[in-house]
Design a protein around this motif. Structure first.
Motif, PDB file in Angstrom:
ATOM      1  N   PRO A 114       0.731 -26.309 -47.648  1.00 44.44           N
ATOM      2  CA  PRO A 114       1.254 -25.138 -48.356  1.00 44.44           C
ATOM      3  C   PRO A 114       1.356 -23.973 -47.356  1.00 44.44           C
TER       4      PRO A 114
ATOM      5  N   GLY B   3      -7.426 -34.636 -51.729  1.00 39.49           N
ATOM      6  CA  GLY B   3      -6.338 -35.551 -52.056  1.00 39.49           C
ATOM      7  C   GLY B   3      -5.044 -35.317 -51.301  1.00 39.49           C
TER       8      GLY B   3
ATOM      9  N   THR C 208       1.435 -31.899 -40.602  1.00 40.57           N
ATOM     10  CA  THR C 208       1.272 -30.519 -41.093  1.00 40.57           C
ATOM     11  C   THR C 208       2.491 -30.020 -41.878  1.00 40.57           C
TER      12      THR C 208
ATOM     13  N   ALA D 184      -6.202 -25.021 -37.100  1.00 45.52           N
ATOM     14  CA  ALA D 184      -6.850 -23.763 -37.473  1.00 45.52           C
ATOM     15  C   ALA D 184      -8.158 -23.563 -36.716  1.00 45.52           C
TER      16      ALA D 184
ATOM     17  N   ARG E 153      -1.115 -37.646 -50.756  1.00 44.68           N
ATOM     18  CA  ARG E 153       0.242 -37.183 -51.105  1.00 44.68           C
ATOM     19  C   ARG E 153       1.169 -37.132 -49.883  1.00 44.68           C
TER      20      ARG E 153
HETATM   21  O1  NZQ Z   1      -8.781 -30.954 -49.511  1.00 44.24           O
HETATM   22  P1  NZQ Z   1      -7.382 -31.378 -49.294  1.00 44.24           P
HETATM   23  O2  NZQ Z   1      -6.737 -31.957 -50.507  1.00 44.24           O
HETATM   24  O3  NZQ Z   1      -7.233 -32.243 -48.089  1.00 44.24           O
HETATM   25  O4  NZQ Z   1      -6.509 -30.041 -49.049  1.00 44.24           O
HETATM   26  C1  NZQ Z   1      -6.778 -29.121 -48.003  1.00 44.24           C
HETATM   27  C2  NZQ Z   1      -7.500 -27.866 -48.483  1.00 44.24           C
HETATM   28  O5  NZQ Z   1      -7.238 -27.606 -49.827  1.00 44.24           O
HETATM   29  C3  NZQ Z   1      -5.460 -28.574 -47.526  1.00 44.24           C
HETATM   30  N1  NZQ Z   1      -4.832 -29.392 -46.483  1.00 44.24           N
HETATM   31  C4  NZQ Z   1      -5.337 -29.749 -45.282  1.00 44.24           C
HETATM   32  N2  NZQ Z   1      -4.395 -30.409 -44.571  1.00 44.24           N
HETATM   33  C5  NZQ Z   1      -3.297 -30.494 -45.360  1.00 44.24           C
HETATM   34  C6  NZQ Z   1      -3.567 -29.860 -46.585  1.00 44.24           C
HETATM   35  N3  NZQ Z   1      -2.668 -29.763 -47.584  1.00 44.24           N
HETATM   36  C7  NZQ Z   1      -1.451 -30.340 -47.376  1.00 44.24           C
HETATM   37  N4  NZQ Z   1      -1.111 -30.930 -46.199  1.00 44.24           N
HETATM   38  C8  NZQ Z   1      -1.992 -31.030 -45.175  1.00 44.24           C
HETATM   39  N5  NZQ Z   1      -1.617 -31.577 -44.009  1.00 44.24           N
HETATM   40  O6  NZQ Z   1      -5.770 -27.304 -46.988  1.00 44.24           O
HETATM   41  C9  NZQ Z   1      -6.858 -26.737 -47.696  1.00 44.24           C
HETATM   42  C10 NZQ Z   1      -7.808 -26.059 -46.724  1.00 44.24           C
HETATM   43  O7  NZQ Z   1      -8.404 -27.024 -45.888  1.00 44.24           O
HETATM   44  P2  NZQ Z   1      -9.676 -26.660 -44.994  1.00 44.24           P
HETATM   45  O8  NZQ Z   1     -10.073 -27.908 -44.295  1.00 44.24           O
HETATM   46  O9  NZQ Z   1     -10.694 -25.964 -45.817  1.00 44.24           O
HETATM   47  O10 NZQ Z   1      -9.081 -25.583 -43.987  1.00 44.24           O
HETATM   48  P3  NZQ Z   1      -9.439 -25.272 -42.484  1.00 44.24           P
HETATM   49  O11 NZQ Z   1      -9.008 -26.360 -41.588  1.00 44.24           O
HETATM   50  O12 NZQ Z   1      -8.881 -23.936 -42.258  1.00 44.24           O
HETATM   51  O13 NZQ Z   1     -11.038 -25.231 -42.439  1.00 44.24           O
HETATM   52  C11 NZQ Z   1     -11.746 -24.084 -42.827  1.00 44.24           C
HETATM   53  C12 NZQ Z   1     -13.232 -24.302 -42.642  1.00 44.24           C
HETATM   54  O14 NZQ Z   1     -13.572 -24.422 -41.250  1.00 44.24           O
HETATM   55  C13 NZQ Z   1     -14.580 -23.467 -40.901  1.00 44.24           C
HETATM   56  C14 NZQ Z   1     -14.310 -22.346 -41.877  1.00 44.24           C
HETATM   57  O15 NZQ Z   1     -15.398 -21.455 -41.995  1.00 44.24           O
HETATM   58  C15 NZQ Z   1     -14.021 -23.099 -43.160  1.00 44.24           C
HETATM   59  O16 NZQ Z   1     -15.208 -23.502 -43.785  1.00 44.24           O
HETATM   60  N6  NZQ Z   1     -14.511 -23.131 -39.474  1.00 44.24           N
HETATM   61  C16 NZQ Z   1     -14.919 -24.041 -38.578  1.00 44.24           C
HETATM   62  C17 NZQ Z   1     -14.962 -23.775 -37.218  1.00 44.24           C
HETATM   63  C18 NZQ Z   1     -15.417 -24.781 -36.235  1.00 44.24           C
HETATM   64  N7  NZQ Z   1     -15.810 -25.965 -36.641  1.00 44.24           N
HETATM   65  O17 NZQ Z   1     -15.429 -24.502 -35.045  1.00 44.24           O
HETATM   66  C19 NZQ Z   1     -14.587 -22.459 -36.673  1.00 44.24           C
HETATM   67  C20 NZQ Z   1     -13.809 -21.636 -37.632  1.00 44.24           C
HETATM   68  O18 NZQ Z   1     -13.900 -20.286 -37.252  1.00 44.24           O
HETATM   69  C21 NZQ Z   1     -14.222 -21.770 -39.055  1.00 44.24           C
HETATM   70  O19 NZQ Z   1     -15.367 -21.005 -39.317  1.00 44.24           O
END
Ligand code: NZQ
Ligand code: ZN
Length: 397
Positions: free
Chosen positions: A196, A44, A192, A151, A48
Motif C-alpha cells: 500500500p 497475510g 514491493t 524500510a 496475496r
Molecule cells: O503483516 P502483513 O500482512 O505481511 O502486512 C504488512 C504490514 O501490515 C505490510 N506489508 C509488508 N510487505 C508487504 C506488505 N503489504 C503488501 N505488500 C508487501 N510487499 O506492511 C505492513 C507493515 O509491515 P512492518 O513489517 O510492520 O513494517 P516495517 O518493515 O516498516 O517494520 C517496522 C518495524 O521495524 C522496527 C520498527 O520499530 C517497527 O516495529 N524497526 C526495526 C529496525 C531494525 N531491526 O534495525 C530499525 C527501525 O528503525 C525500526 O525501529
C-alpha cells in the motif's frame, strides 16, 4: 575544522541476494537439506502477492520439512514470539525463514534468541541487555529472510524491536546481538509492487531518518560518510517521486530497496563520532502509546527535533541543504531553515504527514514518562547519547 574519521570496527556477515526472480532459485540451495524450517510471516500480504507461493516452491524443491507461524503484527508482539518459541522447541526447528516486512524479521530474531535462552523470561534479553544476570545464548537458530518491505535495514543488521503489552500500557524496546544477523537476505524489488502507498512511504521515511541520524549530528564533518549518506538520501527522495508516478517502476523500487539496506547496514555509521537517535527514541515512545506506524512517527517528530536542536545542527543542515536540496543562496542559517522546509515539503508531497496530531492522542500527562523512558532505555541500547546530550539537543541533562 574537519574532525575526520573516528576509529571503528565494521562487521556484517549477511549474504544478500538482490534482484528480480531471486527467491525460488536461492531458497532451493541456501538452507541445509533436511532442516526443520519454521517459516514466519505477518497478516497475510505474502499470500496475496504471490511471495508465499515462490517461497514454498523454492523450499519444496530443496526437500525440507516446513512448519509455519503466521499472524505476526506490525510492531511485533512478545506474546507471539513466545508462541513461536514453543513451536521451535517442540518441532526441533533448526532454521527460521522470515517472509514479510521488518516486523516479521525483527520478531524472528527475537524468536531465534529466545528459543535458546535458559533463563526465566527471554524479555530480559532486551529489557536487561548488558546485565550480568542475563545469560546470552551461545548459539541461536540461524535465520534467513525474504524481505518484502524496504524500510528498517533489519535484513542487514542484528537489531530488532519488540512490543510487550502490560497492564500499564505497551513497552516497545529493542536490542542488538551479533548472533542474529541473518545468514542471508533475499531482496526482490518486485515483491514491493503490492505495498500500500502508506507502507511504501513509511519505509522511505524510515530509511531517510536512519540516514539523518548518522549524518545530522553535531560533528564537524566526515567527508566520506557524509557523501555516502547524501547519496542514499538523494536516491530515496528522487526515487520516491518516480515511484509515486508509477508504482511498478522497477528501477525506482530497486533504488528504494537497496538505499534502505544501505541506510542501516552499519556502513553509514562508520567513522561517525556522535550518532543521534533522538527522532527514533521519541518515535518508539509514540508508537508504544498510540500504535502509530513507525515511519509516520519519525516524519512527525523530525522537524521538531531539527528546530529544537537548530543551534547545534545548523552547519550540517546547511550542508544538507546545499548538497541534497541544491540550495545555493543564503547564509548558513537561511540554508539550514530551507533544508527543514524542503524536507517537510517533500514528505507532504509523497503523502506523509509531518504534524504530531497525525500520530493519535498524546496527552501532556504522557510526556514525562515517555521522555524518561526514551532517555533511559533507548540511549543506552543504541549507544547514542541522544536526548540527554547537551550538544545534540540543546538542553541541560
Ligand atoms: O503483516 P502483513 O500482512 O505481511 O502486512 C504488512 C504490514 O501490515 C505490510 N506489508 C509488508 N510487505 C508487504 C506488505 N503489504 C503488501 N505488500 C508487501 N510487499 O506492511 C505492513 C507493515 O509491515 P512492518 O513489517 O510492520 O513494517 P516495517 O518493515 O516498516 O517494520 C517496522 C518495524 O521495524 C522496527 C520498527 O520499530 C517497527 O516495529 N524497526 C526495526 C529496525 C531494525 N531491526 O534495525 C530499525 C527501525 O528503525 C525500526 O525501529
Ligand atoms: Zn527506523
Amino acid at each position: 575544522m574537519l574532525k575526520g574519521m573516528n576509529n571503528f570496527v565494521y562487521y556484517n556477515p549477511t549474504r544478500i541476494f538482490f534482484g528480480k526472480n531471486t527467491i525460488i532459485p536461492n531458497l532451493k540451495t541456501l538452507i541445509p537439506k533436511k532442516s526443520n524450517i519454521l517459516v514466519t510471516y505477518g497478516g497475510g500480504s505474502i499470500f496475496r502477492n504471490g511471495v508465499f507461493d515462490q517461497v514454498t516452491k523454492g523450499l519444496g524443491e530443496g526437500g525440507h520439512k516446513i512448519f509455519e507461524y503466521g499472524g505476526i503484527t506490525p510492531n511485533p508482539r512478545y506474546k507471539h514470539a513466545m508462541e513461536a518459541v514453543d513451536i521451535c522447541r517442540k518441532k526441533n526447528i533448526d532454521f527460521l525463514l522470515s517472509v514479510g516486512g521488518g516486523s516479521v524479521l525483527d520478531l524472528t530474531k527475537f524468536i531465534s534468541l529466545s528459543s535458546k535462552y535458559e533463563g526465566n523470561d527471554p524479555w530480559d534479553l532486551i529489557a536487561k541487555i548488558g546485565s550480568p544476570e542475563v545469560k546470552v545464548p551461545k548459539s541461536v537458530i540461524p535465520i534467513g529472510d525474504v524481505l518484502t518491505l524496504p524500510a528498517t535495514g533489519s535484513e542487514a543488521n542484528c537489531g530488532f524491536v519488540v512490543t510487550r503489552e502490560t497492564p500499564k500500557g505497551n513497552i516497545k524496546i529493542g536490542a542488538r546481538y551479533e548472533s542474529v544477523f541473518p545468514k542471508f537476505s533475499i531482496l526482490d524489488p518486485e515483491t514491493t509492487y503490492s505495498l500500500p502507498w502508506k507502507q511504501t512511504v513509511n519505509g522511505i521515511v524510515d530509511a531517510f531518518v536512519h540516514c539523518v541520524e548518522f549524518y545530522m549530528n553535531a560533528d564537524d564533518g566526515h567527508p566520506l560518510p557524509d557523501r555516502y549518506t547524501e547519496g542514499v538520501m538523494e536516491t530515496l527522495i528522487d526515487a520516491s517521486y518516480r515511484v509515486k508516478k508509477n508504482k511498478k517502476d522497477y528501477v525506482a523500487r530497486a533504488d528504494i530497496f537497496w538505499a534502505s539496506t544501505l541506510a542501516l547496514n552499519g556502513m553509514s555509521g562508520c567513522g561517525i563520532y556522535e550518532p543521534d537517535g533522538v527522532t527514533h527514541h521519541i518515535g518508539h515512545e509514540i508508537t508504544a502509546l498510540t500504535e502509530a506506524d513507525h515511519g509516520l512517527t519519525l516524519a512527525c517528530v523530525l522537524p521538531g527535533v531539527w528546530r529544537h536542536q537548530f543551534e547545534y545542527k545548523k552547519e550540517k543542515l546547511a550542508m544538507f541543504a546545499e548538497r541534497v536540496w541544491k540550495i545555493r543562496s543564503g547564509n548558513v542559517e537561511q540554508k539550514a531553515r530551507k533544508a527543514i522546509d524542503c524536507t517537510i515539503k517533500w514528505l507532504n508531497d509523497i503523502g506523509m504527514p509531518t504534524r504530531l496530531s497525525a500520530c493519535g492522542k498524546i496527552l501532556p500527562s504522557n510526556y514525562r514518562a515517555m521522555g524518561e523512558h526514551a532517555v533511559g532505555f533507548w540511549s543506552k541500547v543504541m549507544g547514542t547519547k541522544g536526548i540527554g546530550q547537551k550538544r545534540n539537543v540543546g538542553v541541560k541533562e
